[in-house]
Enzyme design. Structure first.
Site, PDB file in Angstrom:
ATOM      1  N   PRO A 245     -36.654 -16.601 -51.397  1.00  0.00           N
ATOM      2  CG  PRO A 245     -36.290 -17.501 -49.167  1.00  0.00           C
ATOM      3  CD  PRO A 245     -36.415 -17.768 -50.627  1.00  0.00           C
ATOM      4  CB  CYS A 246     -36.596 -10.968 -52.301  1.00  0.00           C
ATOM      5  SG  CYS A 246     -37.264 -10.214 -50.873  1.00  0.00           S
ATOM      6  CD  GLN A 247     -34.915 -12.271 -47.086  1.00  0.00           C
ATOM      7  OE1 GLN A 247     -34.771 -13.055 -47.922  1.00  0.00           O
ATOM      8  NE2 GLN A 247     -35.763 -12.360 -45.873  1.00  0.00           N
TER       9      GLN A 247
END
Length: 410
Positions: free
Chosen positions: A118-120
């Site tokens: 996940p890139c958050q």
């Protein structure tokens, strides 16, 4: 050639690789709605390959429900979708489940691992909302779990996708560590910042695409050919007009004698329009949308929030984030589609003044290059989130085509 898709989301990467000729033996994803979508896509391909696509069409037309659809499918097909978080505790069970799937093949070797954590934790938007600049976010280090899979399955190649922010996260230490441990795992690697628009996607979307290959393979980072993209007007040209809150889902409703040139997005003979579903925007937002589109059409500029009439302003902050309302441009491509579209559509206002709304689920899916026969499960909000988080399937497909040829030659 067999592929494992980690942190699979709604399936953008695996869709592209599947269409390029790879076989996806397992998708690992923690989000329940995304897993339901992945299962429905597995169902689509199973029914298509067994010449029974009518059952899928009946589902899209709401003639049968999802349980009835899934009951038609062998369990070994649905079990390719593994709903699970990827962490130290789950690794043994995940390996066991994937090993069981691979045991059904004459050759159980994994050729490719694809995915991206996940890139958050690396995104600019994520950092701006976190008081600690995401430094304490455990997602910063999920790439170690990705490397665990590489060391266990030893695929010939891997694809690691993420936002540009991973290059500078924690002053660059995250990406430096990632490269170090990928190399220690036995891989030569290289990366580039690639833009989805160069692969034919109607969206300006830059992402880091890191590609690695076993050190004994004589490979280098591939060169990908540039593709032409469609403008927003061309991309939406066969979709019927909708007003705020209206929807068309599971109907023979494409505009007659209209079709788009992109056969990846709307395959030949595909006639059932699904998930052309819009939000019910409130009156205040609709007035702002009308002003924003009018300003663009008449002045070719983005309306700033502090230029709105006082009676339309609902936020006290009139000094920053002034581009809160963005119309798409008919004669251009979209700006980056992100998961925040699941919360509101202010950044994705339809360019047609007469429709005066934010874009539909199907329109967002087309901006990300998902085929029209792709169905997103559970809710409008869940669909928008899956779409915003995805790798554009057309971009994945063009990358996969090149890698397929490289692996065959080796």
């Amino acid at each position: 050639m067999k592929v494992i898709d980690l942190f699979a989301g709604g399936g953008g990467l695996s869709e592209g690789f599947r269409q390029a000729g790879f076989e996806i033996v397992a998708h690992v994803e923690m989000d329940k709605s995304a897993c339901n979508t992945l299962k429905t896509r597995e169902v689509f391909y199973y029914l298509k390959n067994t010449n029974n696509l009518d059952s899928y069409l009946r589902y899209l037309k709401k003639e049968i429900n999802r349980d009835e659809l899934f009951d038609m499918i062998p369990e070994e097909i649905l079990s390719r979708v593994i709903q699970s978080e990827i962490n130290i505790e789950t690794l043994p069970s995940l390996r066991k489940r994937i090993d069981n799937i691979l045991a059904s093949y004459d050759n159980p070797k994994v050729d490719l691992i694809i995915g991206g954590p996940p890139c958050q934790a690396y995104s600019t938007a994520g950092k701006s909302r976190d008081p600690y600049n995401m430094q304490n976010d455990k997602r910063n280090y999920l790439y170690f779990r990705y490397i665990d899979f590489l060391k266990y399955y030893r695929p010939k190649m891997f694809i690691f996708e993420n936002v540009k922010g991973i290059l500078t996260s924690l002053d660059g230490s995250v990406f430096e560590s990632l490269q170090k441990y990928l190399s220690l795992a036995g891989y030569t690697l290289d990366y580039k910042i690639l833009n989805a628009k160069d692969f034919g996607v109607s969206q300006n979307r830059e992402r880091v695409i890191l590609i690695g290959w076993q050190k004994n393979l004589n490979l280098s980072y591939p060169i990908f050919p540039n593709e032409n993209f469609s403008t927003i007007q061309e991309l939406f040209s066969d979709l019927p007009s909708l007003q705020s809150g209206e929807s068309i889902d599971g109907k023979y409703a494409y505009l007659k004698n209209k079709n788009i040139n992109n056969k990846f997005i709307r395959p030949d003979n595909w006639v059932i329009l699904t998930q052309h579903i819009t939000r019910k925007n409130n009156e205040n937002d609709l007035k702002i949308y009308h002003l924003a589109v009018s300003t663009w059409l008449n002045e070719k500029r983005i309306l700033k929030y502090n230029e709105l009439p006082k009676n339309l302003q609902t936020h006290k902050n009139t000094k920053s984030f002034l581009d809160r309302y963005k119309p798409l441009k008919n004669d251009d491509i979209s700006h980056t589609v992100v998961a925040h579209i699941s919360k509101d559509g202010h950044y994705y206002i339809h360019p047609d003044l007469n429709q005066n709304r934010s874009i539909s689920v199907r329109e967002a899916a087309r901006l990300q290059s998902f085929p029209d026969d792709y169905y997103f499960e559970d809710s409008r909000t869940a669909a928008f989130k899956q779409i915003g988080n995805a790798v554009p399937p057309l971009m994945a497909y063009k990358i996969a085509e090149v890698l397929f040829d490289l692996l065959n030659k080796n």
